[in-house]
Structures are given as C-alpha cells and as structure tokens.
Scaffold this active site. Sequence first.
Site, PDB file in Angstrom:
ATOM      1  N   HIS A  55      -5.042   8.787 -16.930  1.00  0.00           N
ATOM      2  CA  HIS A  55      -6.099   7.833 -17.282  1.00  0.00           C
ATOM      3  C   HIS A  55      -5.744   7.046 -18.552  1.00  0.00           C
ATOM      4  CE1 HIS A  55      -9.328   8.142 -14.323  1.00  0.00           C
ATOM      5  NE2 HIS A  55      -8.904   9.369 -14.119  1.00  0.00           N
ATOM      6  N   SER A  81       0.843  -1.173   0.000  1.00  0.00           N
ATOM      7  CA  SER A  81       0.000   0.000   0.000  1.00  0.00           C
ATOM      8  C   SER A  81       0.888   1.236   0.000  1.00  0.00           C
ATOM      9  CB  SER A  81      -0.865  -0.056   1.250  1.00  0.00           C
ATOM     10  OG  SER A  81      -1.702   1.043   1.291  1.00  0.00           O
ATOM     11  N   ASN A  94      -2.623   0.589  -4.197  1.00  0.00           N
ATOM     12  CA  ASN A  94      -2.431  -0.626  -3.420  1.00  0.00           C
ATOM     13  C   ASN A  94      -2.733  -1.874  -4.225  1.00  0.00           C
ATOM     14  OD1 ASN A  94      -5.038  -2.085  -2.458  1.00  0.00           O
ATOM     15  ND2 ASN A  94      -5.531   0.084  -2.293  1.00  0.00           N
ATOM     16  N   HIS A 134      -2.220   7.505  -4.478  1.00  0.00           N
ATOM     17  CA  HIS A 134      -2.523   6.320  -3.684  1.00  0.00           C
ATOM     18  C   HIS A 134      -2.531   5.102  -4.588  1.00  0.00           C
ATOM     19  CE1 HIS A 134      -5.732   3.408  -2.491  1.00  0.00           C
ATOM     20  NE2 HIS A 134      -4.894   3.288  -1.494  1.00  0.00           N
ATOM     21  N   GLY A 179      -5.096  -4.172  13.649  1.00  0.00           N
ATOM     22  CA  GLY A 179      -3.883  -4.018  12.837  1.00  0.00           C
ATOM     23  C   GLY A 179      -2.943  -2.982  13.442  1.00  0.00           C
ATOM     24  N   ARG A 180      -1.775  -2.823  12.825  1.00  0.00           N
ATOM     25  CA  ARG A 180      -0.777  -1.913  13.386  1.00  0.00           C
ATOM     26  C   ARG A 180      -1.117  -0.474  12.998  1.00  0.00           C
ATOM     27  NH1 ARG A 180       4.457   0.092  12.023  1.00  0.00           N
ATOM     28  NH2 ARG A 180       5.641   0.450  13.942  1.00  0.00           N
ATOM     29  N   ARG A 227      -3.448  -6.006  -3.212  1.00  0.00           N
ATOM     30  CA  ARG A 227      -3.592  -6.898  -2.077  1.00  0.00           C
ATOM     31  C   ARG A 227      -4.062  -8.274  -2.531  1.00  0.00           C
ATOM     32  NH1 ARG A 227      -7.428  -3.066  -2.342  1.00  0.00           N
ATOM     33  NH2 ARG A 227      -9.533  -3.888  -2.511  1.00  0.00           N
TER      34      ARG A 227
END
Lengths: 321, 321
Positions: free
Chosen positions: B187, B131, B147, B145, B280-281, B149
């Site tokens: 885009h 992330s 990410n 941004h 979570g952390r 996963r």
Amino acid sequence: MNDHTHSTSKGVVNAGAVDTGTVDSSAVRTWLVGLQRQIVNALEAEDGSRFREDPWQRESVAKSEQSKQSEPVEKPALTGGGGLTCILEGGALLERGGIGFSNVSGTRLPPSATAARPQLVGRHWEAMGVSLVLHPRNPYIPTVHLNVRFFVAQPVEGSGEEPIWWFGGGMDLTPYYGFEEDAAHFHRTCADALKPFGADTYPRFKAWCDDYFFLKHRGEPRGIGGVFFDDLAEPDFATARRGHEYGERERSWQALRRGRYVEFNLVWDRGTLFGLQSGGRTESILMSMPPGVQWAYDHHPEPGSPEALLLSHYLVPRKWV
Amino acid sequence: MNDHTHSTSKGVVNAGAVDTGTVDSSAVRTWLVGLQRQIVNALEAEDGSRFREDPWQRESVAKSEQSKQSEPVEKPALTGGGGLTCILEGGALLERGGIGFSNVSGTRLPPSATAARPQLVGRHWEAMGVSLVLHPRNPYIPTVHLNVRFFVAQPVEGSGEEPIWWFGGGMDLTPYYGFEEDAAHFHRTCADALKPFGADTYPRFKAWCDDYFFLKHRGEPRGIGGVFFDDLAEPDFATARRGHEYGERERSWQALRRGRYVEFNLVWDRGTLFGLQSGGRTESILMSMPPGVQWAYDHHPEPGSPEALLLSHYLVPRKWV
C-alpha cells in the site's frame, strides 16, 4: 387455468406456466420435505456414509446491512425463512453431494425475477424447493442435478387480485465420459415419466432444458440435458458405472470439466443468481460447487480420444429417444 | 477537462472520470503492448520458464450465430479486433499466470456498459487494455491482479459531438496468509506512486478498490485491496515469500480461498461479465481462473490459526499506510 399447472400439489409444471387461484403451501412443503428425506436415505444406502444435516434460519438482518462495504445487496428482498442443507463430502460414491430444502419469503422480488414478470412487482412472495447436485468421485459417473421448486406471489392487499403460483423443476446429467446406452436410458426414463402429460411434453421440456443448460460464452452445452419433470425416478445414475476403473488421466479431465460446471452455475444459472442477489444463504446455494476443479488454458483433448468424443458426440443437443 | 484524465497518454484515471476531445488511440496501443512485453520479460526472468504467446483475432461471426442454441449473446456487440494472450502454466513460481493484451471494437455496447452510461448508446467504441492475473504455486505468495484499460466511444456521425474516452486501471493483492509488513509495503508503494496526483488520490482510489473487490454474497473482501493506479511498480510481490516452506495444509487452504477468487470473478467482476456478454474470447477472459480450486461446505479455519488470522485481520478493509 393451465392443464399443466396444478393437477395435483405434486404436479409438475413448466416454470413458464403460471396459475392463479388458491393453493395449499403447507401441503407442498410437506411433500418437499418428504422428497428430500427419501433421497437422502437412498443415497446414504448407496454410499455407505451419512449426510451432514445442517438446519438454518435466515438471519433477519441482511449481510449487507451489517457491513459498510460496497453497494447493498437488494434489500429487504428476503424477510424470513430457513431450510435444511444435507451435505456429504468425501464419500465412497460421492466426492461432494448436497440436497437442500429451503423455504423463504420476502416483501419484494429481486430484479432477476421481476424483469421477466413485471406483474410480480410489489407482491409478497414465498418460494420453496428441493435442490440436489451430486458430484461423484468416479469420473465415469456423471454429475447429477435435480430441482423442484414452488413459488407463490400474494396479491397486494385490497387489490382483489388472485395469488400467482407455479411449480418448476428440472433434472439433467453432466457426464465426463459418455455412454450411449446410459444417455438413452436416462432420456427414456424422463420421456416415460412425462407421457401421462401429453405426447409433446417430453420434447418440449427436453428442448427447454437443452436451451437452458448452455454455456453461451463457450457455445457448449453443460451436459446431455434432461427435462423439466413430473415425479422422481429412482436415483440409479451410478449403478452401471460405479466399478469402472479410472486413474489420474480421468480425474484430471473430470476436474477440467467441473470448471465448466462452475462457470455455468456462477455466470448463467438463474437460481444461483437469484439466491445470491436476494441475500440467500451462500453455503446452501453454493453446495452445487464441485469439490476439486482445474482450469487450464485452451485445453483440447487429443483427437480420437474418449475425452474428445465427449465433446463431439455427447455434448451436442441430440435426440436420445 | 478533468485533471485526472489525460495528463499524458499513459496517465491514469479513475474509470469513473470521463473526458471528451481528441485522443491518439495508436499511441495508447503502443504503450500498452510495450507494458505487456516488459512484464512478460520480468516474470520470465523471475520464474525461469517461458510464457506461451497466443495471438488471436476476433472471429467476424459471433459464436451465438453459429449455434441455434439458447438466446443469442448480445450481437453484434463486437465487430473486430484481437489480442495477444501470454500464459504460463506449471512454472516454478507461477502455477498459472496470464498477461493479456486486447484491442476490440464494436458498433453497440452491451447492457452492462450502457446501463451506467446511457450517453454511450449507439456509439461505435474501441477498448484496449492489458490485464494480468498471477496465481503463484507457493501459498505464502499472494495472487496478484492488475489491469490498465483505455476506452473510447466515437460520436454518431454528423452529431457534432466529441469522442468520449477514459483510462481505467487497478491493482490489488489476494493473500492466502497475511504478512503485516507486506501489506503495508504494497500500500505504501501504491500511495507513493499516486502522490503526484494529489493527496486525496490514494485514499480515494483505495476506498474504491476496497468497495469493488468485495464478495457481496459472502460479506467478505477478496483480498487486501490496492488502488487504481498510475504507473507500474516493479513486480516484487514474490521476492520476500518465495522460499517460505509449505505443505498440504497450506495448499488446501489456498485451494479453498481460490474458490472465492472464482466466485468474485464470475459473479461480480464487471470486466469479466462485459467480456462474456459481448462475445469476447473466453479463454483470454478466463485466464484469470486459478489452476486448482476446492469447495468445501461451510469451512471455518481453527480459531487462532494463521488461516483464521487471514480472515479476522487481513480480509477486512484496513488503513495500511
């Protein structure tokens, strides 16, 4: 009937205590509007600046219906209402402070409200309250939060049921630097105000406040707590520390700690989430946001510093009186 | 089997697309760790500063169990895992930027995950991902941004069921000042990368991104959107605008808009809420927070200003290619 619920229209009550029976909404409204005025006047005298007063009416069409974006906000949670937001930015005492009055009603409660109280599903409801958050400029003066709210849910027509209503409220302090005597004085004032309601009222409301203003994701209280309260003590939160000198170091610490305030309000605060979920007025709800905020990675104050003392000594649930 | 799901272990996928069957977690892990390294290296070369690298292991006891405060965080949602948080603060290009890798597992999913997918209740799960959030100093460079996963839920032992797994990912831009050519270029790059996966993939993933990064309580997109994507384009987000001069006015606008970024991440972002709810952390999750943020009451930029143009022209869902 519960002894703690409606001894008077300005009586106060654990938000968990629920009552049924007749209730005079307009008397409560008059009292709340007067309370807001009284606080605005007192703070203007303290600060030397005037609040901006911004009356608002709820639009009849939800934002989500004007936009094609995204899943809709719960609708039609709110059907009407309005309020008066009083805000002061850039004052000598208050870097940002707001006192809002609002009175809204709706035909259906959002899930955040009915999850805990399934008996409210389907009821027409009305909510009103005064909410205050003061972010002083001087890092030696704590951030203050206070609110009083009144809620009534009318029975479904023809059901023969009674209205369900209650008062809720709270007041708590979030210091950036701790002072033993200030914390004790604040809690003593709260305890004294609650004495007429029984010896167990202050400890019970204090514990509830400690529990509520807790950042679960950090394992850390938001501040030194407070109570759910009866009547308004004079806003003397600033008097003692107003002349306390400060510099960049204290401002920087204040900005980091204000980040925790933001985290609490946006992640955990039920009032904020209820407001945002039910299509409430965003600017009025988010008047609680601090003016200048910082985030830094894994920040730890120097051991033995006043900043470290805030965490180790003040931001732990503690018996102050 | 869904064509979009596991053409390769680095293939990408709509987070809504779910697959079952065998899967090689360790190959995915190796790819993700390499991806993080590649981005860190590229950004260090751009910025001229080094990232701080903070490896962490999940504590076996949840925070909530150490504390008597408050209701417990959902436990034992997480049972193990760790990660590597890479963070750069105060860089020439990046005022605050983080790239985290994490790999955690648990015996029970938090309600935010099982609400939408009841078939996951009771399954042992593993999640890993990279992330990234970059908050540049220059207000003419957008916040980025990204990410990727990977999630796998193992069947209950003896049930004879298959594992359920999927990839998810996204990438989007949040400008403070808009540039038509930058938005179109971004885009276009996304659309080109997704072309091999079918003509409808880009429009579908773009629409999903527009929907997701939307502040419902403000009726406002977070930025100019992006997509859920395939492979990483070079991080050229800063090149064009890096030398653009700015002053207090632009920094102040950037700080106000960063407030919207905070609101989105703490109120609406599922990844953030999942992380905070599952114990979570916190510091790794909240590396997405901007460094300096402002809130001001009911702020509206001057009509006709570049700031007003951002809202009227760029922060509206738009066909950029």
